[in-house]
Design a protein around this motif. Structure first.
Motif, PDB file in Angstrom:
ATOM      1  N   UNK A  49       1.223  -0.931  -0.621  1.00  0.00           N
ATOM      2  CA  UNK A  49       0.221  -0.438  -0.264  1.00  0.00           C
ATOM      3  C   UNK A  49       0.730   1.293   0.464  1.00  0.00           C
ATOM      4  N   UNK A  50       1.684   1.063   0.823  1.00  0.00           N
ATOM      5  CA  UNK A  50       2.695   2.241   0.398  1.00  0.00           C
ATOM      6  C   UNK A  50       4.658   1.767   0.724  1.00  0.00           C
ATOM      7  N   UNK A  51       4.467   2.641   1.224  1.00  0.00           N
ATOM      8  CA  UNK A  51       6.388   2.468   0.892  1.00  0.00           C
ATOM      9  C   UNK A  51       6.953   1.033   2.424  1.00  0.00           C
ATOM     10  N   UNK A  52       7.584   0.173   1.811  1.00  0.00           N
ATOM     11  CA  UNK A  52       7.851  -1.233   2.467  1.00  0.00           C
ATOM     12  C   UNK A  52       9.239  -0.999   3.358  1.00  0.00           C
ATOM     13  N   UNK A  53       9.406  -2.205   4.105  1.00  0.00           N
ATOM     14  CA  UNK A  53      10.336  -2.246   4.315  1.00  0.00           C
ATOM     15  C   UNK A  53      10.666  -3.651   3.607  1.00  0.00           C
ATOM     16  N   UNK A  54      12.599  -3.860   3.437  1.00  0.00           N
ATOM     17  CA  UNK A  54      13.028  -5.256   1.940  1.00  0.00           C
ATOM     18  C   UNK A  54      11.986  -6.289   2.786  1.00  0.00           C
TER      19      UNK A  54
END
Length: 125
Positions: A49-54
């Motif tokens: 949905x948005x920025x995400x961790x690796x």
């Protein structure tokens, strides 16, 4: 034609939901879904949905690889295309979301599911 669509729908439900069910056993998946970080897409795949961790990106990629594998197997067995099965699964997986979970509308907007039915593609049966 209706028989083919019904076969595709049945195969997609079995393929898509079995992959979703196995993913739900992963606490990271459950937390990301409940937190609105990931959601179901009309194409049958899970989306960020948005920025995400690796780590979250890797989790979503792994689930999507499993889904594509299931769609491919079901497509070979039913005579449908992978895209047809993925689309039908997307329809069903979006319909199966719970209130508070994210899903992508046919026009590409992320929405949070309410108690009402989610917005789905007009081709969904």
């Amino acid at each position: 034609m209706k028989k083919v669509i019904a076969m595709i729908a049945a195969a997609a439900v079995l393929g898509g939901l079995s992959v979703a069910a196995s993913a739900q056993r992963d606490p990271a998946y459950a937390a990301a879904r409940a937190g609105g970080e990931i959601g179901e897409q009309p194409d049958g795949y899970l989306g960020l949905v948005g920025a995400a961790s690796g780590d979250l990106r890797a989790l979503v990629n792994n689930i999507n690889i499993q889904r594509k594998s299931a769609y491919t197997q079901k497509a070979q067995a039913s005579g449908a295309t992978v895209e047809q099965l993925a689309f039908t699964s997307g329809c069903n997986l979006i319909a199966a979301t719970n209130p508070g979970e994210k899903y992508k509308t046919p026009n590409g907007v992320w929405k949070t599911r309410t108690a009402s039915a989610p917005e789905r593609d007009s081709r969904c049966v």
